[in-house]
Design an enzyme around this catalytic site. Structure first.
Site, short mmCIF file in Angstrom:
data_model
loop_
_atom_site.label_atom_id
_atom_site.label_comp_id
_atom_site.label_asym_id
_atom_site.label_seq_id
_atom_site.Cartn_x
_atom_site.Cartn_y
_atom_site.Cartn_z
CB ALA A 1 9.88 -7.15 6.94
NE ARG B 1 -1.06 -16.21 -4.60
CZ ARG B 1 -0.47 -15.04 -3.98
NH1 ARG B 1 0.72 -15.13 -3.56
NH2 ARG B 1 -1.35 -13.64 -3.81
C1 LIG Z 1 4.40 -8.26 -8.08
C2 LIG Z 1 4.18 -8.73 -6.47
C3 LIG Z 1 2.84 -8.57 -5.89
C4 LIG Z 1 2.66 -9.10 -4.67
N1 LIG Z 1 1.19 -9.01 -4.15
C5 LIG Z 1 1.06 -9.31 -2.77
C6 LIG Z 1 -0.27 -9.08 -2.20
O1 LIG Z 1 -0.95 -8.53 -2.69
N2 LIG Z 1 -0.21 -9.40 -0.88
C7 LIG Z 1 0.75 -9.82 -0.07
O2 LIG Z 1 0.82 -10.08 0.83
N3 LIG Z 1 2.02 -10.12 -0.59
C8 LIG Z 1 2.27 -9.77 -1.86
N4 LIG Z 1 3.41 -9.94 -2.39
C9 LIG Z 1 4.58 -10.43 -1.75
C10 LIG Z 1 5.09 -9.14 -0.68
O3 LIG Z 1 5.11 -7.96 -1.52
C11 LIG Z 1 6.64 -9.38 -0.39
O4 LIG Z 1 6.84 -10.76 -0.01
C12 LIG Z 1 6.90 -8.58 0.55
O5 LIG Z 1 6.72 -7.35 0.35
C13 LIG Z 1 8.50 -8.62 0.89
O6 LIG Z 1 8.89 -7.54 1.95
P1 LIG Z 1 9.92 -7.57 2.68
O7 LIG Z 1 10.02 -6.39 3.65
O8 LIG Z 1 10.45 -8.88 3.32
O9 LIG Z 1 11.26 -7.47 1.55
P2 LIG Z 1 11.41 -6.43 0.40
O10 LIG Z 1 10.08 -5.52 0.21
O11 LIG Z 1 11.70 -7.26 -0.77
O12 LIG Z 1 12.40 -5.37 0.82
C14 LIG Z 1 13.78 -5.93 0.79
C15 LIG Z 1 14.77 -4.64 1.24
O13 LIG Z 1 15.92 -5.16 1.46
C16 LIG Z 1 17.12 -4.13 0.92
N5 LIG Z 1 18.13 -5.15 0.40
C17 LIG Z 1 17.93 -6.44 -0.08
N6 LIG Z 1 19.27 -6.79 -0.09
C18 LIG Z 1 19.91 -5.88 0.59
C19 LIG Z 1 21.55 -5.71 0.72
N7 LIG Z 1 22.19 -6.80 0.57
N8 LIG Z 1 22.04 -4.52 1.31
C20 LIG Z 1 21.01 -3.51 1.72
N9 LIG Z 1 19.53 -3.70 1.52
C21 LIG Z 1 19.38 -4.65 0.87
C22 LIG Z 1 16.24 -3.82 -0.51
O14 LIG Z 1 16.85 -2.54 -0.62
C23 LIG Z 1 14.84 -3.52 0.24
O15 LIG Z 1 14.50 -2.16 0.99
C24 LIG Z 1 3.73 -9.75 -3.84
C25 LIG Z 1 4.93 -9.91 -4.70
C26 LIG Z 1 5.07 -9.43 -5.66
C27 LIG Z 1 6.62 -9.81 -6.27
#
Ligand SMILES: Cc1cc2nc3c(=O)[nH]c(=O)nc-3n(C[C@H](O)[C@H](O)[C@H](O)COP(=O)(O)OP(=O)(O)OC[C@H]3O[C@@H](n4cnc5c(N)ncnc54)[C@H](O)[C@@H]3O)c2cc1C
Ligand code: SF4
Ligand code: FES
Lengths: 645, 251
Positions: free
Chosen positions: A44, A337
């Site tokens: 994101a 799930r």
């Molecule tokens: C093992 C696993 C397998 C998965 N497989 C799938 C799949 O096959 N298909 C699917 O659709 N989804 C899957 N998911 C879910 C999906 O991966 C996540 O929901 C999604 O990637 C989250 O993306 P995001 O960008 O919201 O957050 P994240 O990728 O968690 O990124 C968070 C970011 O915020 C930063 N951050 C956090 N707190 C702070 C702070 N206070 N200050 C500065 N930076 C901060 C971190 O450094 C990171 O850069 C899986 C999840 C897991 C755990």
């Protein structure tokens, strides 16, 4: 407070196009004058930051890891959904929309989900243009597989490393903007507070994790893309650094925390095996395409297996209980799930669990290997099988995997309106950090879709609608009193933690919290259990603030201090989760209240009372939060009991 | 089978980039062989915190071999004695009761130490920023199936793209060269029609950045391929050299 979700007028399928046609835009000359802070570099955050940079905004992008590419999104294995209908199996935007609302047990907002389904196809195009090496067929076209909760094959994948490849695509787009000078990257930097000026989000206080220094950053708007809070449970499939701190900071500044109790327990994880355990490893849902889940039918076989006298392959076919196929013939091993997790718990609670602890079931590839050959299975899941073997020291080509549910994903999160804006003007939330699209249960391969939808195709539009009114706001220097005060408050908080000088490590208290969460706020919840949880969490909070021990100082790198400040926020989240679960007197999706189930043990919703998003408003330290409801209305979807039989 | 083992750890401690650094010796008792290497480090840190001393700082995040954050030079090998795994996937069953384990950070000019076992690998980000992408912006791209890609090419691109950016290749190379890392990215993109367009320019810019940042030259020792936890093949380096020559030719 009255919530305005700002859903555009008009028929569902036209809302997004109408919104785009009528929204305000910012012209190129003005974009250069506007600063956007993006917290997080996961799917994101990286996709949003890269897109904003390409559009000409000034972007500051923060991550706690040493590189944007390490965000937790990298670990997603199975795949990403889209309504391309390449396999010609009857898929469409409408069907993806419908499956997602149904999969979420009718607790998501129709308009948001429909938009998600609409942009899903653009995501795949974008990723291919970036060079994401999705799996292909011999004809050179993209291959699809199926995931839980769907009867079509709409999941695109790159081996078992889909999240990695999508994140690398977004990361590379981001680094291109870093090179172009539109994005300033702050790695190993944690956002510790949000700065408010005249009721709007105007910046953040950051802490450099290498030097320990505090920094003030101004932005015309702030986007939180900080991921989910599953690590409240200590043991989860999330990365060790995943945390809910930014969400809690937003909540404490007035943003609402919606549906905190909606957490997803993933059915196929490697079971817990010791006290030293630091995380749980997911075995991707895609394995349920070819793996069959079973436990022995007879208690004596269970005992013999646990005593090591029998091996799983010694159990005859007729003595195996393929309980998902038995209970849900239509979807079989591919039920959503939440359903699969509860079914595993039911069998284990009834005494049919295998493994040393009795808390495991088998995921067996024997029939798939017989049907397709070992090579085909290796090509599909080789890296997952290798991962399993390294951890468990067992060969899953020969003996079935042992799996058990574990906390995996949080559907709840910061409340946002249709524009992904929180109740604080200028503060946006994207990806897993918001509560937006998955209702009470997320379908597999839909988180990656949502993260990239938010970052590439939603925020780049909606944020302009906000910023268009802000073009004459001059940049602030960070010397304003609001910034100075916010920095002081943040510094004091860290100093207070260091001053406790108690006797217990951060992890020991976190593990205690995790056990309470798993026992009382986990797969099966009850009124009494949740009340107990709230008391226990209050006691843990007291213990934490009087007895945590953090060696070292606030200068330079101090990993224990980082962990302590995150644990302080997990404790707040744990409390919110328990309160929300207590309030929600129904079972839906990932939230199962034992008091509310059908005779067959399926979740029973109470639509007349709980067809709303529960949004919690902070009332101050030591005060109970207030509940604000966003009523959900369904104009297109026919609300029914989910039926996967 | 699970067992408990006793260990002696020789761990590199360095309080910041300017500190000279030294080895400290610690004893650990009854470590389960089912625990992972990093869980063993957690146990050590718990012990240190309980004694009131500062825990050992080390990088890690996903703990399942994909984020590339963990590092560690264990008994003289990056990512330790097991093959094709990262440190976080290494398990204690690979060690013997009574063994002494030496744990050091990546040591390379390109990766300065930040604290204890943590090094700064941001040079890798800078190399990617120099050209490791396709120059397309969000929106306005063709349909994903518009250009068929032979499965073998897509698979080969995937193999190259599985690099996790951990830096073990650099740490193990006597020249401190980042060629395997750079070549993995150049190959991944050059193998696909979408990335082919800029392949030569990309190779040139990334190599120039690598040189500028003080990474050494590649003398084909092949050590990188052996230590790469993701089995990134050294044949990628040959492809990088071809693209690089093409770029020179075009100049
Ligand atoms: C093992 C696993 C397998 C998965 N497989 C799938 C799949 O096959 N298909 C699917 O659709 N989804 C899957 N998911 C879910 C999906 O991966 C996540 O929901 C999604 O990637 C989250 O993306 P995001 O960008 O919201 O957050 P994240 O990728 O968690 O990124 C968070 C970011 O915020 C930063 N951050 C956090 N707190 C702070 C702070 N206070 N200050 C500065 N930076 C901060 C971190 O450094 C990171 O850069 C899986 C999840 C897991 C755990
Ligand atoms: S090529 Fe291999 S060793 Fe080098 S950074 Fe990539 S994954 Fe690590
Ligand atoms: S911690 Fe992520 S690869 Fe080791």
């Amino acid at each position: 407070m009255k919530l305005d979700s700002k859903i555009p007028e008009g028929p569902l399928a036209e809302k997004w196009s109408k919104y785009k046609a009528n929204q305000k835009l910012v012209n190129p000359a003005n974009k250069r004058k506007l600063d956007i802070i993006v917290v997080g570099t996961g799917l994101a955050g990286a996709s949003a930051a890269a897109s904003f940079g390409e559009m000409g905004f000034n972007v500051k992008n923060f991550t706690i890891q040493d590189s944007p590419r390490r965000a937790h999104s990298i670990a997603a294995q199975g795949g990403i959904n889209a309504a391309k209908n390449y396999p010609n199996d009857g898929d469409s935007v409408h069907r993806l929309f419908y499956d997602t609302v149904k999969g979420g047990d009718y607790r998501a907002r129709e308009a948001n989900v429909h938009r998600l389904a609409e942009v899903s196809n653009d995501i795949i195009d974008q990723c291919v243009a970036q060079g994401v090496p999705f799996a292909r067929e011999y004809g050179g076209l993209l291959d699809n597989r199926s995931f839980g909760g769907a009867q079509v094959s709409r999941t695109f994948y790159a081996k078992g490393q889909t999240g990695q490849q999508l994140l690398i695509g977004a990361y590379q787009a981001l680094m291109r903007q870093v090179n172009a000078g539109t994005v300033n990257l702050y790695t190993r930097t944690e956002i510790v507070d949000i700065v408010m000026v005249d009721g709007k989000a105007r910046g953040v206080i950051a802490r450099d994790l290498v030097t320990g220094e505090f920094q003030r950053h101004f932005g015309h708007a702030v986007v939180l893309a900080t991921g989910g809070y599953g690590n409240t449970f200590f043991l989860s499939t999330n990365a060790m650094g995943s945390n809910g701190s930014a969400a809690i900071k937003a909540y404490q500044k007035g943003a609402l925390f919606a549906n905190p109790c909606f957490a997803q327990i993933h059915p196929t994880c490697i079971p817990v095996h010791g006290e030293f355990q630091s995380k749980l490893t997911l075995m991707s849902e895609s394995l349920r395409n070819d793996g069959r889940i079973w436990v022995p039918k007879k208690k004596e076989d269970v005992d013999a297996i646990r005593a090591g006298k029998l091996k799983p392959k010694d159990i005859k076919e007729e003595d195996r209980d393929y309980y998902l196929e038995r209970r849900y013939p239509a979807f079989g091993n591919l039920v959503p799930r939440d359903v699969a997790s509860r079914a595993a718990k039911e069998r284990c609670d009834a005494g049919f669990g295998v493994g040393a602890t009795g808390l495991a079931v088998y995921l067996d590839f024997k029939s798939a290997i017989e049907r397709l050959g070992e090579d085909a299975i290796r090509a599909r899941y080789g890296n997952l099988f290798q991962m399993y073997e390294k951890i468990v020291d067992d060969n899953p080509y020969e003996t079935p995997m042992m799996i058990y549910p574990a906390i995996h994903y949080t559907m709840g999160g910061i409340w946002v309106d249709y524009e992904l804006q929180t109740t604080i003007p200028g503060l946006f939330a994207a990806g897993e950090a918001n509560f937006s699209d998955h209702g009470a249960n997320r379908l597999g391969a839909s988180a990656l879709m949502q993260g990239l939808a938010d970052g590439y195709f939603v925020l780049p539009y909606t944020i302009q609608n906000y910023l268009a009114d802000d073009i004459s706001t001059p940049r602030m220097t960070g010397e304003e009193k609001e910034f100075v005060e916010a920095e002081k408050t943040a510094k004091d908080k860290f100093a207070k933690l260091l001053a406790i000088k108690g006797n217990r490590s951060v992890d020991s208290i976190h593990k205690e919290l995790g056990l309470v969460m798993w026992d009382f706020v986990g797969m099966a919840r009850t009124k009494e259990g949740l009340e107990t949880a709230i008391e226990k969490i209050a006691a843990i909070k007291k213990e934490f603030y009087s007895n945590v021990r953090i060696p070292g100082s606030s200068e330079g790198m101090n990993v224990e201090l980082e962990k302590a400040s995150r644990l302080a926020d997990f404790i707040e989240i744990g409390d919110l989760m328990a309160r929300d679960a207590l309030n929600r007197e129904e079972s839906c999706g990932g939230h199962f209240r034992e008091e509310f189930q059908t005779e067959e043990g399926e979740a029973k919703r109470q639509d007349d009372k709980f067809a709303y998003a529960a949004c919690w408003q902070y009332q101050g330290e030591e005060k109970a939060p207030e509940l604000i409801k966003e009523d959900l209305t369904f104009e297109v979807v026919k609300v029914a009991q989910r039926n996967y039989k | 089978m699970e067992n408990n083992i006793n260990l002696t750890l020789k761990v590199w401690r360095q309080n910041g980039p300017k500190d000279k650094g030294r080895f400290e010796t610690y004893k650990l008792e009854k470590v389960s062989t089912d625990s992972s290497f990093l869980e063993m480090m957690d146990i050590l840190n718990e012990q240190l915190v309980n004694e009131g001393s500062e825990p050992v700082a080390f990088d890690h995040d996903c703990r399942e071999g994909i984020c590339g954050m963990c590092s560690l030079y264990i008994n003289g090998r990056p990512h330790g004695p097991d093959d094709d795994v990262t440190t976080c996937q290494l398990h204690m069953r690979k060690f013997k009761d009574g063994e002494t384990i030496t744990i050091e950070p990546w040591r390379s000019a390109g990766f300065p130490v930040i604290k204890d076992l943590i090094v700064n690998r941001s040079a890798f980000d800078q190399i990617i920023a120099a050209g490791g992408y396709t120059s397309v912006s969000t929106g306005g791209v063709p349909d994903a199936n518009a250009i068929p890609i032979p499965k073998d090419d897509a698979d080969e691109a995937m193999d190259a793209a599985s690099c996790i950016g951990c830096g073990a290749c650099v740490a193990t190379c006597k020249n401190g060269s980042a060629m395997l890392f750079v070549s993995a990215k150049v190959s991944h993109l050059a193998l696909l029609p979408q990335g082919k367009v800029e392949a030569a320019r990309r190779a040139k810019n990334m190599v120039a950045k690598m040189d500028e940042l003080g990474f050494g030259n590649c003398t084909n020792t092949g050590a990188c391929e052996v230590e790469c936890p993701k089995s990134v093949s050294i044949s990628n380096i040959a492809r990088l050299n071809r693209e690089f020559l093409k770029a020179k030719f075009q100049d």
